[in-house]
Structures are given as C-alpha cells and as structure tokens.
Design a protein around this motif. Structure first.
Motif, PDB file in Angstrom:
ATOM      1  N   PHE A  36      34.299 -14.941  18.973  1.00  0.00           N
ATOM      2  CA  PHE A  36      33.544 -16.094  19.472  1.00  0.00           C
ATOM      3  C   PHE A  36      32.854 -15.764  20.793  1.00  0.00           C
ATOM      4  O   PHE A  36      31.657 -16.020  20.968  1.00  0.00           O
ATOM      5  CB  PHE A  36      34.491 -17.288  19.649  1.00  0.00           C
ATOM      6  N   GLY A  37      33.599 -15.158  21.724  1.00  0.00           N
ATOM      7  CA  GLY A  37      33.024 -14.802  23.024  1.00  0.00           C
ATOM      8  C   GLY A  37      31.867 -13.829  22.899  1.00  0.00           C
ATOM      9  O   GLY A  37      30.829 -13.989  23.558  1.00  0.00           O
ATOM     10  N   VAL A  38      32.019 -12.841  22.025  1.00  0.00           N
ATOM     11  CA  VAL A  38      30.949 -11.863  21.807  1.00  0.00           C
ATOM     12  C   VAL A  38      29.731 -12.552  21.188  1.00  0.00           C
ATOM     13  O   VAL A  38      28.581 -12.269  21.553  1.00  0.00           O
ATOM     14  CB  VAL A  38      31.442 -10.697  20.920  1.00  0.00           C
ATOM     15  N   GLY A  39      29.976 -13.493  20.274  1.00  0.00           N
ATOM     16  CA  GLY A  39      28.878 -14.249  19.672  1.00  0.00           C
ATOM     17  C   GLY A  39      28.122 -15.089  20.697  1.00  0.00           C
ATOM     18  O   GLY A  39      26.896 -15.196  20.637  1.00  0.00           O
ATOM     19  N   ILE A  40      28.855 -15.665  21.639  1.00  0.00           N
ATOM     20  CA  ILE A  40      28.198 -16.444  22.705  1.00  0.00           C
ATOM     21  C   ILE A  40      27.373 -15.522  23.597  1.00  0.00           C
ATOM     22  O   ILE A  40      26.245 -15.863  23.999  1.00  0.00           O
ATOM     23  CB  ILE A  40      29.245 -17.242  23.529  1.00  0.00           C
ATOM     24  N   LEU A  41      27.898 -14.332  23.895  1.00  0.00           N
ATOM     25  CA  LEU A  41      27.115 -13.343  24.658  1.00  0.00           C
ATOM     26  C   LEU A  41      25.836 -12.956  23.913  1.00  0.00           C
ATOM     27  O   LEU A  41      24.779 -12.779  24.527  1.00  0.00           O
ATOM     28  CB  LEU A  41      27.953 -12.094  24.937  1.00  0.00           C
ATOM     29  N   ALA A  42      25.921 -12.841  22.597  1.00  0.00           N
ATOM     30  CA  ALA A  42      24.737 -12.554  21.784  1.00  0.00           C
ATOM     31  C   ALA A  42      23.706 -13.669  21.932  1.00  0.00           C
ATOM     32  O   ALA A  42      22.502 -13.411  22.052  1.00  0.00           O
ATOM     33  CB  ALA A  42      25.125 -12.387  20.311  1.00  0.00           C
ATOM     34  N   SER A  43      24.191 -14.907  21.972  1.00  0.00           N
ATOM     35  CA  SER A  43      23.306 -16.069  22.102  1.00  0.00           C
ATOM     36  C   SER A  43      22.631 -16.107  23.464  1.00  0.00           C
ATOM     37  O   SER A  43      21.436 -16.406  23.568  1.00  0.00           O
ATOM     38  CB  SER A  43      24.108 -17.355  21.882  1.00  0.00           C
ATOM     39  N   VAL A  44      23.393 -15.791  24.502  1.00  0.00           N
ATOM     40  CA  VAL A  44      22.812 -15.728  25.851  1.00  0.00           C
ATOM     41  C   VAL A  44      21.788 -14.600  25.914  1.00  0.00           C
ATOM     42  O   VAL A  44      20.705 -14.757  26.494  1.00  0.00           O
ATOM     43  CB  VAL A  44      23.929 -15.523  26.910  1.00  0.00           C
ATOM     44  N   SER A  45      22.099 -13.478  25.295  1.00  0.00           N
ATOM     45  CA  SER A  45      21.188 -12.329  25.299  1.00  0.00           C
ATOM     46  C   SER A  45      19.860 -12.662  24.638  1.00  0.00           C
ATOM     47  O   SER A  45      18.794 -12.287  25.131  1.00  0.00           O
ATOM     48  CB  SER A  45      21.826 -11.128  24.592  1.00  0.00           C
ATOM     49  N   VAL A  46      19.912 -13.376  23.509  1.00  0.00           N
ATOM     50  CA  VAL A  46      18.653 -13.729  22.842  1.00  0.00           C
ATOM     51  C   VAL A  46      17.877 -14.741  23.684  1.00  0.00           C
ATOM     52  O   VAL A  46      16.643 -14.711  23.721  1.00  0.00           O
ATOM     53  CB  VAL A  46      18.890 -14.246  21.394  1.00  0.00           C
ATOM     54  N   ALA A  47      18.584 -15.601  24.407  1.00  0.00           N
ATOM     55  CA  ALA A  47      17.914 -16.598  25.256  1.00  0.00           C
ATOM     56  C   ALA A  47      17.154 -15.942  26.408  1.00  0.00           C
ATOM     57  O   ALA A  47      16.125 -16.454  26.850  1.00  0.00           O
ATOM     58  CB  ALA A  47      18.930 -17.600  25.805  1.00  0.00           C
ATOM     59  N   ILE A  48      17.651 -14.787  26.880  1.00  0.00           N
ATOM     60  CA  ILE A  48      16.952 -14.088  27.980  1.00  0.00           C
ATOM     61  C   ILE A  48      16.118 -12.924  27.447  1.00  0.00           C
ATOM     62  O   ILE A  48      15.670 -12.077  28.199  1.00  0.00           O
ATOM     63  CB  ILE A  48      17.943 -13.620  29.072  1.00  0.00           C
ATOM     64  N   GLU A  49      15.926 -12.929  26.124  1.00  0.00           N
ATOM     65  CA  GLU A  49      15.063 -11.982  25.415  1.00  0.00           C
ATOM     66  C   GLU A  49      15.525 -10.532  25.504  1.00  0.00           C
ATOM     67  O   GLU A  49      14.716  -9.608  25.524  1.00  0.00           O
ATOM     68  CB  GLU A  49      13.600 -12.116  25.874  1.00  0.00           C
ATOM     69  N   TRP A  50      16.826 -10.331  25.506  1.00  0.00           N
ATOM     70  CA  TRP A  50      17.397  -8.995  25.350  1.00  0.00           C
ATOM     71  C   TRP A  50      17.707  -8.842  23.861  1.00  0.00           C
ATOM     72  O   TRP A  50      18.850  -8.999  23.427  1.00  0.00           O
ATOM     73  CB  TRP A  50      18.668  -8.841  26.174  1.00  0.00           C
ATOM     74  N   MET A  51      16.697  -8.583  23.076  1.00  0.00           N
ATOM     75  CA  MET A  51      16.811  -8.685  21.618  1.00  0.00           C
ATOM     76  C   MET A  51      17.768  -7.657  20.999  1.00  0.00           C
ATOM     77  O   MET A  51      18.615  -8.036  20.195  1.00  0.00           O
ATOM     78  CB  MET A  51      15.428  -8.574  20.967  1.00  0.00           C
ATOM     79  N   ILE A  52      17.624  -6.396  21.360  1.00  0.00           N
ATOM     80  CA  ILE A  52      18.483  -5.382  20.740  1.00  0.00           C
ATOM     81  C   ILE A  52      19.950  -5.595  21.127  1.00  0.00           C
ATOM     82  O   ILE A  52      20.824  -5.598  20.246  1.00  0.00           O
ATOM     83  CB  ILE A  52      18.004  -3.950  21.077  1.00  0.00           C
ATOM     84  N   PRO A  53      20.275  -5.802  22.438  1.00  0.00           N
ATOM     85  CA  PRO A  53      21.676  -6.120  22.765  1.00  0.00           C
ATOM     86  C   PRO A  53      22.182  -7.357  22.034  1.00  0.00           C
ATOM     87  O   PRO A  53      23.326  -7.405  21.583  1.00  0.00           O
ATOM     88  CB  PRO A  53      21.655  -6.346  24.277  1.00  0.00           C
ATOM     89  N   SER A  54      21.301  -8.360  21.888  1.00  0.00           N
ATOM     90  CA  SER A  54      21.703  -9.586  21.209  1.00  0.00           C
ATOM     91  C   SER A  54      22.048  -9.321  19.749  1.00  0.00           C
ATOM     92  O   SER A  54      23.041  -9.826  19.224  1.00  0.00           O
ATOM     93  CB  SER A  54      20.580 -10.619  21.332  1.00  0.00           C
ATOM     94  N   ILE A  55      21.255  -8.490  19.079  1.00  0.00           N
ATOM     95  CA  ILE A  55      21.518  -8.162  17.672  1.00  0.00           C
ATOM     96  C   ILE A  55      22.827  -7.376  17.549  1.00  0.00           C
ATOM     97  O   ILE A  55      23.662  -7.653  16.681  1.00  0.00           O
ATOM     98  CB  ILE A  55      20.335  -7.369  17.075  1.00  0.00           C
ATOM     99  N   LEU A  56      23.015  -6.398  18.436  1.00  0.00           N
ATOM    100  CA  LEU A  56      24.240  -5.585  18.392  1.00  0.00           C
ATOM    101  C   LEU A  56      25.482  -6.435  18.640  1.00  0.00           C
ATOM    102  O   LEU A  56      26.498  -6.297  17.946  1.00  0.00           O
ATOM    103  CB  LEU A  56      24.159  -4.446  19.413  1.00  0.00           C
ATOM    104  N   LEU A  57      25.388  -7.338  19.607  1.00  0.00           N
ATOM    105  CA  LEU A  57      26.521  -8.225  19.903  1.00  0.00           C
ATOM    106  C   LEU A  57      26.791  -9.182  18.747  1.00  0.00           C
ATOM    107  O   LEU A  57      27.944  -9.468  18.423  1.00  0.00           O
ATOM    108  CB  LEU A  57      26.250  -9.010  21.193  1.00  0.00           C
TER     109      LEU A  57
END
Length: 197
Positions: A36-57
């Motif tokens: 769950f925590g990693v998924g939330i980090l993925a969501s924050v990453s996509v919100a700040i447009e860190w697309m590749i980290p967001s996909i990996l997370l």
C-alpha cells in the motif's frame, strides 16, 4: 483475465520470492501495508510527473500484493481479515493513482469520474459474487474471474503514465471494459440468486 490465465505459470517464481520473505519473518499483513505504501508513493510520483519511477513503484506494489497472499499460504496464516484488508488497500492504491493522474493531467476529468463509477459498480458485483458463490480456490473467498483484473489495470495505468496526451481515450476504453466485466458478473449473480429462490 491475465491474472487468472497466467498466474499459475508465474507462481513458482512468486513462491521463491515469498520463501525469502518468510525467512526474514515478514508477516503477510506487513507486506500488504508495504504494498500500500509503495502504491501511494507511485501515486505521488505520477502527480509530480516522475513517470518512470511511478511505473516502477506501481508494479513493485503489485508484486508485493501477490507476495502477501503467497506468504500467507506458505505460512498457513491466511485470514479473512487479511484478505479483507488486502482488497480494500488494493482499491485505495488504484484510486490514489487516478487521483495523481487527475492532479497532473486534469483534462481527463470525465474519464476519471467514470473510472470511479465503473470501479464501484464492478467491485460491488465482485464482493457480492464472493459472498454468494462457494469458494473452491486457495484464496480466502471466491474470486470471480473478470475481463479487467489487477494486471490489466496496471497495464492501463502504465499506458496512462507513458502517454498522458491520450489519457481520455485510453481510460474511456478501459472504463467500457470495466463496465462490461461488471455487467457480465451482475448477470451471473442474478441468475445464481434466482436459482436459490
């Protein structure tokens, strides 16, 4: 559908990973919360447009989501509470990822809203099927097969992150698939309910 069709082929690999987690004494519920925590980090990453980290997370979150159940089965510690928590937190990760996309790319506004409606409808039919149908699988409740399952959702989320200019089109197509999944299950649940009356 991908989960149902291909899970057996990948399960030996998941078992190897899960054994390593068992050795370091990670309990299934802890893995669920980490997912769950990693998924939330993925969501924050996509919100700040860190697309590749967001996909990996996002995919790491999905992998951990598979491993929590595998660890529970290996250690014979499966529980209804754990299964319940897993289902809810999975949906919260998906909701958070869409919120992250909506924050960064608000042009898909109506597609995002329709996604939430589709998920509410589909998940409701899933839960009702789980309560009605006899569980013949290894999970804590009956898991009704659908066209759109978790892997399909993550594939679509990956496409949304990689091709944000096409968010509306991609998500509207996926919304239709989710609605079809829910309608097929809804019809099956109704037919089963009538057979019990």
């Amino acid at each position: 559908m991908i989960d149902t069709k291909l899970r057996g082929k990948f399960q030996p690999t998941f078992d190897i990973m899960a054994v390593k987690l068992v050795k370091i004494q990670l309990r299934p519920n802890v893995i669920t919360w980490i997912a769950f925590g990693v998924g939330i980090l993925a969501s924050v990453s996509v919100a700040i447009e860190w697309m590749i980290p967001s996909i990996l997370l996002l995919w790491l979150s999905g992998l951990l989501d598979v491993l929590d159940g595998t660890v529970a089965r290996l250690t014979r510690s499966s529980s209804r509470g754990g299964a319940y928590m897993d289902l809810i937190l999975d949906r919260m990760v998906e909701a958070a990822y869409i919120l992250g996309l909506a924050y960064r790319f608000p042009q898909g506004y109506y597609a995002y809203l329709l996604f939430y409606v589709a998920v509410i409808f589909n998940f409701t039919t899933f839960i009702v099927a789980g309560a009605l149908f006899q569980n013949k699988g290894a999970k804590s409740m009956h898991y009704d097969v659908g066209i759109a399952e978790r892997t399909e959702t993550f594939l679509v989320f990956t496409l949304l992150a990689l091709f944000p200019t096409n968010i509306y089109l991609i998500l509207m197509i996926f919304n239709a698939v989710i609605f079809i999944t829910g309608m097929v299950r809804f019809k099956r649940v109704l037919a089963y309910s009538k057979s019990l009356d």
